[in-house]
Scaffold this motif. Structure first.
Motif: not given
Length: 358
Positions: A100-112, A132-136
């Motif tokens: 879950g944290a990995g899926a939301l980590l893009g809110l802090l690191f906005p990358v494609c 976390m890595g896979i979800a991110f």
């Protein structure tokens, strides 16, 4: 003296790589400008097919390059400033919370997708949980502020489309992260080339008398300039390693786009199942950056059913030609195949169900 020579050689190599990278980028842009001029003046020495492939490739490359640069910079900052212990202390231990944290980590690191892979690669190398890595990797290309805003603007502020895209991307990423990340031997999921963290941990138990910069291969005291230089060196190395997959993937995508007529795909995309398959195929072939793909998806509204458009918006950022190649730098081939198949099946199911019931 030997230490100083190693430092000089390391810096010389880093600058050489930087100049080569800049030269390659300038050469590609120059080729694109020449082709545009040649086409405008009817002086082209290339046939139409080659011009089309070149133009599409340059479009993909130039569009994705800034986000790849952002990703390698984030990766380098993680490498330089975060220790294994810090990563492990921050990350949740529960696989569900980690995914879950990995899926939301893009809110802090906005990358494609081009930027999320090198960042996730470094996080896992530093000891972050595999879920976390896979979800991110799967969620960050959509679950980030830039893409959320671009989707909102493209669809004139329709919250249902924005929420459906973001929610489904996060949900699918979490599920796949849990399915693969709970493997009893997580090291088998990773590529053999995954960088091992060789940083010394500067914990109180460290036997050194002070903090030193071990990334540069020497025992110089750590300063801001020294850390910034280490970040630059690491970013250049990552750019060279990841950039080749961007180039190869972009070229394959350009060739396939030119060889397979879009009209043929669009003509068979009218049923609840075939429409989803067609737009998922287009998402892979086009390999469009997630920051702008909402505007392309908008053009399909009215022609395709909503479930197919939604599948395009969710599947494309997860799986396309260049991202599959780049995933191989972090995960094993078997893992990349499983990620691709699971993503395909889950998005296909959601798209078909949406077409039938909505």
């Amino acid at each position: 003296m030997r230490s100083q020579s190693l430092v000089f050689a390391s810096r010389h190599t880093a600058w050489l790589k930087l100049f080569i990278a800049i030269g390659i980028m300038l050469a590609l842009v120059s080729i694109g400008l020449f082709l545009l001029w040649a086409d405008a003046t009817r002086f082209s020495m290339l046939d139409a097919w080659t011009q089309t492939v070149t133009a599409i490739f340059l479009g993909i490359f130039i569009e994705a390059l800034p986000f790849l640069l952002a990703g390698v910079v984030v990766s380098s900052i993680i490498h330089q400033f975060l220790t294994v212990e810090q990563i492990q202390r921050i990350c949740p231990r529960s696989p569900i919370l980690a995914a879950g944290a990995g899926a939301l980590l893009g809110l802090l690191f906005p990358v494609c997708e081009c930027g999320s892979i090198p960042a996730a690669r470094q996080l896992i190398a530093k000891g972050a949980p595999v879920p976390m890595g896979i979800a991110f990797v799967l969620a960050a290309p959509v679950v980030n502020p830039i893409v959320i805003i671009s989707t909102w603007v493209a669809f004139a502020g329709r919250p249902d489309i924005v929420l459906a895209r973001v929610g489904l991307s996060a949900l699918i990423a979490v599920v796949i992260g849990l399915v693969l990340g709970t493997h009893p031997h997580p090291e088998r999921l990773m590529a053999s080339s995954l960088p091992a963290d060789t940083d010394h941990d500067h914990a109180p138990t460290c036997s050194h008398d002070g903090h030193h910069d071990h990334d540069a291969g020497n025992d110089q005291p750590v300063t801001f300039i020294g850390r910034a230089w280490s970040v630059l060196q690491h970013a250049i190395t990552e750019l060279f390693e990841m950039g080749r997959y961007l180039v190869v993937g972009g070229l394959i995508a350009a060739i396939l786009q030119t060889a397979i007529p879009k009209a043929a795909l669009l003509s068979i995309g009218q049923g609840p199942l075939t429409s989803v398959l067609v737009l998922m195929t287009l998402a892979v072939l086009l390999s469009i950056c997630s920051t702008v793909d909402a505007f392309v998806a908008l053009s399909f509204m009215g022609t395709f059913q909503f479930g197919a458009v939604l599948a395009f918006l969710v599947f494309g950022p997860m799986i396309d030609i260049k991202s599959v190649l780049m995933l191989g730098t972090t995960f094993s081939r078997r893992t990349v195949a499983l990620i691709t198949v699971l993503s395909f099946l889950m998005v296909l199911l959601v798209g078909v169900v949406t077409n039938i019931y909505l």
